[in-house]
Design a protein around this motif. Structure first.
Motif, PDB file in Angstrom:
ATOM      1  N   LYS A  57       1.092  -1.134   0.081  1.00 40.86           N
ATOM      2  CA  LYS A  57      -0.111  -0.010   0.057  1.00 40.86           C
ATOM      3  C   LYS A  57       0.874   1.346  -0.140  1.00 40.86           C
ATOM      4  O   LYS A  57       0.691   2.380  -0.610  1.00 40.86           O
ATOM      5  N   THR A  60       2.607   1.476  -3.592  1.00 38.10           N
ATOM      6  CA  THR A  60       1.411   2.061  -4.437  1.00 38.10           C
ATOM      7  C   THR A  60       1.302   3.676  -4.120  1.00 38.10           C
ATOM      8  O   THR A  60       1.338   4.654  -5.351  1.00 38.10           O
ATOM      9  N   THR A  61       1.328   3.924  -3.060  1.00 43.44           N
ATOM     10  CA  THR A  61       1.142   5.556  -2.835  1.00 43.44           C
ATOM     11  C   THR A  61       2.416   6.308  -3.316  1.00 43.44           C
ATOM     12  O   THR A  61       2.233   7.317  -3.798  1.00 43.44           O
ATOM     13  N   GLN A  65       2.216   8.776  -7.884  1.00 46.85           N
ATOM     14  CA  GLN A  65       2.124  10.183  -7.624  1.00 46.85           C
ATOM     15  C   GLN A  65       2.072  10.929  -8.733  1.00 46.85           C
ATOM     16  O   GLN A  65       2.312  12.208  -8.644  1.00 46.85           O
ATOM     17  N   SER A  69       6.807  11.214  -9.541  1.00 46.61           N
ATOM     18  CA  SER A  69       7.155  10.184  -8.859  1.00 46.61           C
ATOM     19  C   SER A  69       8.647   9.606  -8.856  1.00 46.61           C
ATOM     20  O   SER A  69       8.908   9.924 -10.120  1.00 46.61           O
ATOM     21  N   GLU A 161      -4.640   5.325   4.740  1.00 46.16           N
ATOM     22  CA  GLU A 161      -3.800   6.303   3.753  1.00 46.16           C
ATOM     23  C   GLU A 161      -2.641   6.787   4.422  1.00 46.16           C
ATOM     24  O   GLU A 161      -2.597   7.043   5.661  1.00 46.16           O
ATOM     25  N   TYR A 162      -1.755   7.128   3.637  1.00 45.12           N
ATOM     26  CA  TYR A 162      -0.259   7.508   3.945  1.00 45.12           C
ATOM     27  C   TYR A 162       0.171   8.814   3.387  1.00 45.12           C
ATOM     28  O   TYR A 162       0.637   8.832   2.318  1.00 45.12           O
ATOM     29  N   GLU A 165       3.890   9.731   3.169  1.00 46.26           N
ATOM     30  CA  GLU A 165       4.654   8.728   2.015  1.00 46.26           C
ATOM     31  C   GLU A 165       4.148   9.308   0.718  1.00 46.26           C
ATOM     32  O   GLU A 165       5.055   9.413  -0.085  1.00 46.26           O
ATOM     33  N   ALA A 166       2.858   9.616   0.581  1.00 43.54           N
ATOM     34  CA  ALA A 166       2.336  10.226  -0.786  1.00 43.54           C
ATOM     35  C   ALA A 166       3.277  11.430  -1.002  1.00 43.54           C
ATOM     36  O   ALA A 166       3.571  12.131  -2.096  1.00 43.54           O
ATOM     37  N   GLY A 188      -4.538  10.500  -4.430  1.00 42.83           N
ATOM     38  CA  GLY A 188      -5.281   9.368  -3.823  1.00 42.83           C
ATOM     39  C   GLY A 188      -5.341   9.452  -2.293  1.00 42.83           C
ATOM     40  O   GLY A 188      -5.454   8.767  -1.272  1.00 42.83           O
ATOM     41  N   ILE A 189      -5.326  11.111  -1.703  1.00 42.78           N
ATOM     42  CA  ILE A 189      -5.057  11.220  -0.294  1.00 42.78           C
ATOM     43  C   ILE A 189      -6.324  12.102  -0.074  1.00 42.78           C
ATOM     44  O   ILE A 189      -6.931  12.874  -1.094  1.00 42.78           O
TER      45      ILE A 189
END
Length: 337
Positions: A57, A60-61, A65, A69, A161-162, A165-166, A188-189
């Protein structure tokens, strides 16, 4: 630590081959000996750690991005159930693999004791940075007591959710100095609908969260737990690493750098090239088209005889004025009737 002949120290004084330093490494639990490996796709990590694993997870985060990324990320494994010399904690594994090629550290654990232990390793080494997501305000209050300069934390209450890290995945690989970490968008946040009072409480703790400002979902601030700005610490590390590398390359590329004024000038020119790159990346300020930095040297005649005999040159130094960034803009207006 890696072998080197050059050390660079920078003291931050407020008021007055280039390495990017953007690659992240994830500390993740996995049975077996501790290892460091690089990955470019979350699917590769799912095959090893499992589709529903925290490691997958977070990966992926980090890696999804958008265009900024990182191309690759590292994973450092530790085994909580180890019965031999294999590191049982994330902090011990980080210590074992600290000299690998990464800069940002993230972890699959948010337990305060683990976060503190990891932060202690990074702080003790004096290079690299640790990013973590905090989900409880009491944990945030506990961590803030230590004033870590190299750890930054994002407060987030949406489960699974992280956000920190994102943040690293979306913006850590950009040119150092070219960004401030405040007001950054993430993929995704979920933005947090905190009251102004709660947001103030979070920022008093030198943490930040993901909020909506003027219709845009962005990070609220960009500070480490010490209150220093993330980009200041990142810029300092960039100058240390690249300044040392540039001088070391001269010592290796030339059959001999003579202990003469000409040899000293060669070393100074290498440092000058790094500082000019810092100007180009908006790391170092410019006044009236003149970069705000200075390089100082001692001539051979000014150097110490014992240093010359030992082939150590201590006369090279530099200072610079940080460009900084604008975060808030109070505006006064006047209506004339």
């Amino acid at each position: 630590m890696p072998l080197k002949d050059v050390t660079v120290k920078i003291q931050i004084k407020k008021a007055a081959r280039l390495t990017g330093l953007g690659k992240p490494a994830l500390l993740a639990a996995l049975a077996g000996p501790s290892s460091y490996s690089n990955y470019s796709e979350p699917e590769q990590i799912a095959e090893i750690f499992g589709e529903d694993s925290i490691a997958h997870k977070i990966a992926t985060t980090l890696l999804k991005q958008g265009d900024s990324s990182p191309e690759t990320m590292g994973i450092i494994t530790y085994d909580p159930n180890a019965t031999d010399d294999t590191p049982k904690t994330a902090a011990k594994a980080l210590q074992q693999h600290f000299d690998e090629d990464f800069y940002f550290v993230v972890a699959d654990t948010q337990a305060v004791a683990d976060v503190k232990a990891i932060a202690d390793v990074v702080e003790g080494e004096g290079i690299k940075m640790f990013a973590t997501t905090i989900t409880k305000l009491e944990d945030a209050e506990s961590l803030q007591l230590y004033k870590y300069e190299r750890t930054f934390a994002a407060y987030h209450e949406t489960a699974g959710e992280y956000v920190a890290e994102a943040w690293v995945g979306g913006h850590g690989s950009k040119e150092v100095g070219s960004i401030t970490w405040m007001n950054k968008k993430l993929v995704g946040i979920t933005p947090q609908a905190f009251s102004v009072a709660k947001l103030t409480d979070i920022e008093i703790l030198n943490m930040q969260t993901f909020v909506t400002k003027s219709g845009h979902n962005v990070m609220s601030e960009g500070k480490t737990l010490s209150g220093e700005y993330i980009d200041v610490v990142h810029s300092k590390d960039w100058l240390i690493v690249n300044g040392a590398n540039a001088i070391q390359e001269q010592l290796i590329a030339n059959d001999k750098v003579a202990y003469t004024d000409k040899g000293i000038a060669l070393l100074a020119s290498s440092l000058d090239n790094v500082l000019l790159a810092g100007v180009a990346q908006d790391m170092i300020s410019v006044t009236d088209n003149i970069p705000d930095y200075a390089i100082t040297t001692l001539s051979r005649a000014q150097s110490n005889a014992a240093d010359r005999a030992a082939r150590i040159y201590k006369g090279l130094g530099f200072s610079f004025q940080l460009a900084g960034a604008i975060h808030k803009v109070p505006v006064k207006g006047e209506m004339i009737i």
